[in-house]
Design a protein around this motif. Structure first.
Motif, PDB file in Angstrom:
ATOM      1  N   TYR A 139      -2.271   6.384  -5.502  1.00 13.05           N
ATOM      2  CA  TYR A 139      -3.565   5.876  -5.063  1.00 13.05           C
ATOM      3  C   TYR A 139      -3.974   6.532  -3.742  1.00 13.05           C
ATOM      4  N   THR A 140      -5.254   6.633  -3.527  1.00 19.70           N
ATOM      5  CA  THR A 140      -5.748   7.051  -2.209  1.00 19.70           C
ATOM      6  C   THR A 140      -5.630   5.881  -1.233  1.00 19.70           C
ATOM      7  N   ALA A 141      -5.820   6.168   0.053  1.00 16.99           N
ATOM      8  CA  ALA A 141      -5.757   5.097   1.059  1.00 16.99           C
ATOM      9  C   ALA A 141      -6.827   4.048   0.793  1.00 16.99           C
ATOM     10  N   THR A 142      -8.007   4.505   0.377  1.00 20.87           N
ATOM     11  CA  THR A 142      -9.100   3.563   0.104  1.00 20.87           C
ATOM     12  C   THR A 142      -8.792   2.681  -1.096  1.00 20.87           C
ATOM     13  N   LEU A 143      -8.297   3.269  -2.172  1.00 20.73           N
ATOM     14  CA  LEU A 143      -8.014   2.516  -3.391  1.00 20.73           C
ATOM     15  C   LEU A 143      -6.867   1.530  -3.187  1.00 20.73           C
ATOM     16  N   PRO A 164       0.822  -1.224   0.000  1.00 24.24           N
ATOM     17  CA  PRO A 164       0.000   0.000   0.000  1.00 24.24           C
ATOM     18  C   PRO A 164       0.849   1.265   0.000  1.00 24.24           C
ATOM     19  N   GLN A 165       2.015   1.188   0.633  1.00 25.45           N
ATOM     20  CA  GLN A 165       2.933   2.323   0.640  1.00 25.45           C
ATOM     21  C   GLN A 165       3.379   2.639  -0.788  1.00 25.45           C
ATOM     22  N   MET A 166       3.709   1.603  -1.566  1.00 22.56           N
ATOM     23  CA  MET A 166       4.114   1.786  -2.960  1.00 22.56           C
ATOM     24  C   MET A 166       2.962   2.339  -3.793  1.00 22.56           C
ATOM     25  N   LEU A 167       1.767   1.811  -3.578  1.00 20.72           N
ATOM     26  CA  LEU A 167       0.615   2.252  -4.365  1.00 20.72           C
ATOM     27  C   LEU A 167       0.316   3.732  -4.139  1.00 20.72           C
ATOM     28  N   HIS A 208      -3.345  -5.522 -12.617  1.00 23.22           N
ATOM     29  CA  HIS A 208      -2.044  -6.198 -12.566  1.00 23.22           C
ATOM     30  C   HIS A 208      -1.535  -6.259 -11.123  1.00 23.22           C
ATOM     31  N   LEU A 209      -1.698  -5.161 -10.394  1.00 23.68           N
ATOM     32  CA  LEU A 209      -1.237  -5.108  -9.004  1.00 23.68           C
ATOM     33  C   LEU A 209      -2.098  -6.012  -8.114  1.00 23.68           C
ATOM     34  N   ALA A 210      -3.392  -6.006  -8.347  1.00 28.37           N
ATOM     35  CA  ALA A 210      -4.287  -6.855  -7.558  1.00 28.37           C
ATOM     36  C   ALA A 210      -4.016  -8.325  -7.840  1.00 28.37           C
ATOM     37  N   GLU A 211      -3.627  -8.646  -9.073  1.00 28.15           N
ATOM     38  CA  GLU A 211      -3.337 -10.030  -9.448  1.00 28.15           C
ATOM     39  C   GLU A 211      -2.145 -10.574  -8.669  1.00 28.15           C
ATOM     40  N   ALA A 212      -1.115  -9.745  -8.502  1.00 29.21           N
ATOM     41  CA  ALA A 212       0.061 -10.172  -7.746  1.00 29.21           C
ATOM     42  C   ALA A 212      -0.301 -10.468  -6.298  1.00 29.21           C
ATOM     43  N   ARG A 213      -1.123  -9.617  -5.729  1.00 23.66           N
ATOM     44  CA  ARG A 213      -1.564  -9.831  -4.348  1.00 23.66           C
ATOM     45  C   ARG A 213      -2.431 -11.085  -4.263  1.00 23.66           C
ATOM     46  N   LEU A 214      -3.176 -11.370  -5.321  1.00 24.81           N
ATOM     47  CA  LEU A 214      -4.031 -12.552  -5.352  1.00 24.81           C
ATOM     48  C   LEU A 214      -3.205 -13.831  -5.240  1.00 24.81           C
ATOM     49  N   TYR A 215      -2.093 -13.912  -5.985  1.00 21.53           N
ATOM     50  CA  TYR A 215      -1.226 -15.086  -5.908  1.00 21.53           C
ATOM     51  C   TYR A 215      -0.748 -15.321  -4.476  1.00 21.53           C
TER      52      TYR A 215
END
Length: 556
Positions: free
Chosen positions: A345-349, A336-339, A406-413
Motif C-alpha cells: 500500500y502507499t502511505a495514503t492508502l 500501516p507498516q504491515m500494509l 477486511h483490514l479496515a474491519e479489524a481496525r474498526l473493531y
C-alpha cells in the motif's frame, strides 16, 4: 436554563452570586472528586464546554503532528540526504524531550501558573514547528524537535487538569468524551493527511500547518480561559518562602525517562544489549528511576508526587492506561507498516485503512461519556479490553491476499472500543483525589500512557523482526531440489514468466519474494497474537477490580 437560575421566590439570582454560592459548598452530587467546587474552574464567566473546544485545538495539533511525522520519515531522510536510521532520531528526540517534561508538568503548572504554563507550552510547540518546517539539516531538525517535545509535554496534562477542575464528577465523563473526540480523530486522520501531504506537497508542511493552529489556540486561550483566584492563592503560598526547586528529582526524572525512551526507541535498531550505547542507556534509566522513587518519597516538596500511587484507585487506573498504551500504540504503529511492507500500500492508502475506524471511534464517544457514572468502570473496561482482544484476534486470521475491507474491519473493531477505555480510565483517575492533586495526577497518567506506548511499539518491532527470521528459516528448510513441491513451484514460476531455461534465476527470485512476504506476514500475525493475549489478560483483571468507594455508578 431559566428555571435553574430562579430563586425560591421566582426571581433570578445574579450569575456571580450563584457562582459564589457554588464555590462555598462542596460537591454533593457525583461520586468521588475529593470535594469538587467550581472555585478551581477555568471557565470563569464563560460556558465550560467552550473551554473544552478551545483547549482541544492544541491537543489536535500535537497528536496529529505525532501521527503525521511517522509517515514522513522516508521523505525526510531523502530530502536531507541522510539514512532512514538517522532520520528516526526525528522521532526519538521528540519522545525523549516529551518524556522529561510530562512528569514534571504538574509541578511546573503549580509554580508558573496553570494558564501561563499552558500558553508557554503552546507557544513553544508552535514556534518550534515553524523551525522544524524550515530545517535545512537533520541536526537543526532534531534540535527543533527537542523544543517541540518540551512544548508538547505540557499540553495534555494541563488540559486534563483543566477539565477535571472545571467539571463536577457527574459531568466529567461527558466532558472527557468531548475532549476525547480530537484525541481519537487526530491519530486517525494523521496517517492519511501525512501521506497525502508528503506524497503531493512536501514533508516541510507537516510541521508548518501547526503554526496557524497554534496562533489561533493562543489567542483563544488568552481571551476565554481563566486563571482561578484559588490557583493564584495556592501559587502565592507555594512561593511565599522562595521557590524551592527539586533539582535532584528533576535530573533523575529527565535521565530516567529520557534514557528509557532512547533504549526502547533505538534498542531494536542497535541490536539491544549487544550495543554498548543501549546497555549504558538501560543501566542509567534503571538506576535513575529507582533513585527517583526513593528521593521523591523522602522529599518534602517533590517535583513528581510518587505518593499518589499509594492511592489504590489511582494506581490501578494508571496500570490500565499503561496497558492501553501497549495495545493501542503498538498496533497503530505496526498496522500501516504491515500494509506498506506486505501488501504494497502507499502511505495514503494505508492511512485510509486506519481512518475508517477513527470515524466510528468519534461517533462512539458520546455513548462512552453517557455510560460513565451509570455503569461500573470495571465492566466498561472489561468490555472494551475484550473488544481490543477480538480486534487483534481478527488480524491473526489475515493472509497476503486479504482485502482492504477486511483490514479496515479489524481496525474498526479496535477503534470502536477506544472511547470505552480512555474516558472511564481518565474519569476514574480523579475519583478519590483532592482538587489540588489533579495537576500531578494528570502528569503521571500521561506518563503511564506514553510509557505503555513506547513499550508496545518497541516490543512489537522486536517480536516482528525475530519471528520473521524464524519463519523464513523454517520455510526455506523445504526449498530443496529434492522437494517435489519446490520443483513444481519453479516450473509454475517459469511458465508465468515465459522462460523455459532451467538455469535462469528469475523463477528462484520469484519464490524468494514469496517466502519473504509470507515470513513477514507470519511475523505480524505473531505480534497480533501477543497483543490479543495482553488485551485478554487486561480484560480479566478489569473484571476482578473492586469498585472504588463511591467512585462508580451502577451496581449499587
Amino acid at each position: 436554563m431559566a428555571s435553574a437560575a430562579q430563586g425560591s421566590h421566582g426571581r433570578a439570582k445574579p450569575v456571580g452570586a450563584r457562582r459564589r454560592k457554588l464555590a462555598s459548598e462542596p460537591n454533593k452530587g457525583g461520586a468521588g472528586g475529593g470535594g469538587w467546587t467550581p472555585a478551581r474552574s477555568a471557565a470563569g464567566r464563560h460556558n465550560p464546554w467552550l473551554i473544552i473546544l478551545i483547549i482541544s485545538l492544541a491537543t489536535f495539533m500535537e497528536v496529529l503532528d505525532t501521527a503525521i511525522a511517522n509517515v514522513a520519515l522516508t521523505h525526510i531522510a531523502g530530502s536531507l540526504a541522510v539514512s532512514n536510521d538517522e532520520a528516526t532520531w526525528v522521532l526519538t528526540s521528540y519522545l525523549v524531550a516529551n518524556a522529561a517534561v510530562v512528569p514534571i508538568s504538574g509541578w511546573l503548572s503549580e509554580v508558573v501558573g496553570r494558564k501561563r504554563f499552558y500558553m508557554i507550552s503552546v507557544a513553544l510547540f508552535t514556534v518550534s514547528s515553524f523551525f522544524c518546517g524550515v530545517a535545512p539539516s537533520l541536526t537543526f531538525l532534531i534540535l527543533a524537535r527537542v523544543v517541540q517535545g518540551i512544548g508538547g509535554g505540557g499540553l495534555a496534562p494541563s488540559e486534563q487538569s483543566i477539565i477535571a477542575d472545571t467539571f463536577p464528577p457527574a459531568k466529567r465523563g461527558l466532558a472527557f468524551a468531548a475532549y476525547g473526540v480530537v484525541v481519537v480523530a487526530a491519530p486517525a486522520l494523521g496517517p492519511t493527511l501525512g501521506g497525502w501531504i508528503t506524497d503531493n506537497i512536501s514533508w516541510h508542511w507537516i510541521f508548518l500547518i501547526n503554526v496557524p493552529v497554534g496562533i489561533l489556540s493562543l489567542a483563544l486561550v488568552q481571551t476565554f480561559v481563566a486563571e482561578p483566584d484559588v490557583l493564584k492563592k495556592e501559587r502565592r503560598e507555594k512561593l511565599k518562602g522562595g521557590l524551592r526547586v527539586d533539582y535532584v528529582g528533576f535530573a533523575l526524572v529527565a535521565l530516567g525517562l529520557g534514557c528509557l525512551e532512547v533504549t526502547l526507541d533505538r534498542g531494536q535498531r542497535d541490536d539491544w544489549f549487544s550495543s554498548g550505547f543501549i546497555l549504558a542507556m538501560a543501566v542509567i534509566a534503571a538506576v535513575s528511576l529507582i533513585l527517583l522513587v526513593v528521593w521523591e518519597l523522602l522529599h518534602d516538596e517533590p517535583i513528581v508526587d510518587i505518593r499518589l500511587f499509594g492511592n489504590r484507585n489511582f494506581a490501578v487506573v494508571c496500570f490500565m492506561m499503561f496497558v492501553v498504551g501497549v495495545v493501542l500504540l503498538g498496533s497503530t504503529q505496526i498496522m500501516p507498516q504491515m500494509l506498506q511492507e506486505v501488501f504494497g500500500y502507499t502511505a495514503t492508502l494505508s492511512g485510509e485503512a486506519l481512518t475508517v475506524g477513527g470515524i466510528f471511534a468519534v461517533l462512539a464517544m458520546p455513548f462512552a461519556g453517557l455510560l460513565v457514572g451509570k455503569v461500573q468502570t470495571r465492566y466498561i473496561l472489561a468490555g472494551a479490553f475484550a473488544l481490543q482482544a477480538v480486534a487483534m484476534w481478527h488480524l491473526t486470521g489475515i493472509d497476503t491476499g486479504a482485502s482492504f475491507s477486511h483490514l479496515a474491519e479489524a481496525r474498526l473493531y479496535q477503534a470502536i472500543g477506544l472511547p470505552f477505555l480512555f474516558i472511564p480510565i481518565t474519569n476514574q483517575a480523579y475519583a478519590d483525589l483532592k482538587p489540588q492533586e489533579t495537576g500531578q495526577a494528570s502528569a503521571l497518567l500521561n506518563v503511564m500512557r506514553n510509557l505503555g506506548g513506547s513499550f508496545g511499539i518497541s516490543l512489537s518491532q522486536a517480536l516482528i523482526l525475530r519471528r520473521e527470521q524464524f519463519h523464513q528459516s523454517r520455510i526455506t528448510e523445504g526449498l530443496s531440489p529434492i522437494n517435489p513441491d519446490y520443483v513444481q513451484g519453479l516450473d509454475q514460476a517459469r511458465q508465468t514468466l515465459g522462460q523455459a531455461s532451467p538455469g535462469d534465476n528469475a523463477p528462484v527470485n520469484v519464490i524468494y519474494q514469496q517466502v519473504t512476504g509470507q515470513s513477514a506476514m507470519l511475523s505480524y500475525i505473531d505480534a497480533f497474537w501477543v497483543l490479543a493475549i495482553v488485551a485478554a489478560i487486561a480484560c480479566v483483571m478489569a473484571v476482578l477490580l473492586k469498585p472504588a468507594a463511591g467512585g462508580e455508578g451502577g451496581g449499587h
